[in-house]
Design an enzyme around this catalytic site. Structure first.
Site, mmCIF file in Angstrom:
data_model
loop_
_atom_site.group_PDB
_atom_site.id
_atom_site.type_symbol
_atom_site.label_atom_id
_atom_site.label_comp_id
_atom_site.label_asym_id
_atom_site.label_seq_id
_atom_site.Cartn_x
_atom_site.Cartn_y
_atom_site.Cartn_z
ATOM 1 N NE ARG A 239 -18.115 8.516 18.053
ATOM 2 C CZ ARG A 239 -19.007 9.502 18.143
ATOM 3 N NH1 ARG A 239 -20.202 9.380 17.597
ATOM 4 N NH2 ARG A 239 -18.709 10.627 18.764
ATOM 5 C CD GLU A 268 -18.492 7.473 10.711
ATOM 6 O OE1 GLU A 268 -18.118 8.656 10.886
ATOM 7 O OE2 GLU A 268 -19.308 6.899 11.445
ATOM 8 C CG HIS A 287 -21.055 10.585 12.195
ATOM 9 N ND1 HIS A 287 -19.963 9.940 12.703
ATOM 10 C CD2 HIS A 287 -21.655 11.158 13.262
ATOM 11 C CE1 HIS A 287 -19.901 10.115 14.012
ATOM 12 N NE2 HIS A 287 -20.925 10.858 14.381
HETATM 13 C C1 DGY Z 1 -21.444 13.101 18.784
HETATM 14 O O1 DGY Z 1 -21.947 14.072 19.354
HETATM 15 O O2 DGY Z 1 -20.763 12.272 19.397
HETATM 16 C C2 DGY Z 1 -21.690 12.976 17.311
HETATM 17 O O3 DGY Z 1 -21.279 11.772 16.820
HETATM 18 C C3 DGY Z 1 -21.062 14.117 16.555
HETATM 19 O O4 DGY Z 1 -22.047 15.036 16.231
#
Ligand code: DGY
Length: 330
Positions: A239, A268, A287
């Site tokens: 993240r 983001e 992402h």
């Molecule tokens: C997740 O699975 O946490 C991703 O960031 C979204 O596809």
């Protein structure tokens, strides 16, 4: 016959929608942009279940506005957008989709590592801009050697493990730091456990796979970046807020480290005028870690099955708050 009501906050694969429609009345948010907090509250006001996404922030006020909600089914492995303790308090089961996306996300993490190390995006841009005037030059476009180097993994969960396995295929040494030490995996694959400090200091590449929690917010800041090798390349597919963006910009600009591959960012989406986008030693992706056709379809189907199971009063295939099973008598 009574059918529970379900809200789906973003488009998903049609077979996942079909699966839900067999046992529920379904409503689908029609836009690509997520609903605003107010629209989300309105959408969830009268439903029994919902399929949600990492951009839907489910806090106490949203849960308060959804008194009938029994199941929240997240299409992701990360759960940082959901107040899980509050959901549990309200006896709302939370499903999620680990496992089915681990391999595709690790594929992309390794792709980013290679892209930054061997300057793939930078040199492609150079070619497109008409700069390729000498067929081959022995000293042009030198990058970092991947094979035989050391990969440091932060967080050896499902995705971290797949990343580590890929590294073994490139004859890399794998160091890892994780909340829990995984001695079985060390024995099986030859990974080495190390302190956070040692992973930072000894790795040529560092790949981040920790969930975002209050403890991992800005996990990588100035101090950690300065502790890395000057030749180190940082890869982040967890993240954005796990890395302090300001500090990373400084580190890349002042060559505290050699480069970074980012599939996530804070904030983001990254504003197009962000100075980091002016640097050549960083590759930024929007992402898309799990964005292969197969993984996304499997995520949507798993999320649909989690939702239907919860609505039928059954255990979910993947549940973030299984401690509720006892009180719900399932
Ligand atoms: C997740 O699975 O946490 C991703 O960031 C979204 O596809």
């Amino acid at each position: 016959m009574f059918k529970p009501r379900v809200y789906v906050t973003r488009q998903i694969f049609p077979d996942a929608l079909d699966l839900i429609e067999k046992s529920a009345e379904l409503e689908l948010w029609p836009e690509d942009q997520p609903p605003s907090p107010e629209q989300l509250k309105e959408a969830l006001a009268d439903v029994d279940g919902a399929i949600i996404n990492v951009m839907d922030h489910i806090d106490a006020s949203v849960l308060e506005a959804a008194p009938k909600l029994r199941v929240l089914s997240q299409v992701a492995v990360g759960l940082d957008n959901i107040d899980i303790p509050e959901s549990t308090k309200r006896e709302i089961l939370v499903g999620y989709t680990p496992g089915v996306l681990a391999k595709s996300t690790a594929d992309l993490a390794f792709g980013l590592l290679l892209a930054v190390a061997r300057r793939v995006v930078e040199s492609d841009k150079w070619v497109r801009e008409g700069n390729w005037k000498i067929s081959h030059h022995p000293m042009f476009w030198l990058g970092s050697e991947v094979n035989g180097s050391t990969l440091g993994i932060l967080g050896l969960g499902g995705i971290g493990l797949e990343m580590a396995k890929r590294a073994k295929g490139f004859d890399m040494k794998v160091l890892y730091h994780s909340r829990t030490r995984k001695r079985e995996l060390e024995k099986e694959h030859g990974f080495k456990y190390a302190s956070f400090k040692r992973v930072l200091a000894d790795s040529d590449f560092i790949s981040i796979h920790v969930p975002l929690t209050p403890e991992t917010n800005k996990f990588i800041g100035e101090k950690q970046l300065k502790a890395m090798k000057k030749s180190a390349i940082l890869v982040n597919l967890s993240r954005g807020p796990v890395v302090d963006t300001e500090a990373l910009y400084k580190a890349l600009k002042k060559s505290w480290i050699a480069g970074a591959g980012l599939d996530v960012f804070d904030p983001e989406p990254v504003p197009p005028e962000h100075p980091i986008l002016g640097l050549d030693n960083v590759v930024v992706l929007p992402h898309i870690g799990s964005a292969s056709n197969r993984s996304r379809r499997e995520m949507h189907l798993l999320a649909a099955r989690n939702l239907v199971a919860g609505l039928n009063g059954e255990r979910l295939e993947e549940c973030a708050n299984p401690e509720l099973y006892e009180s719900l008598g399932i």
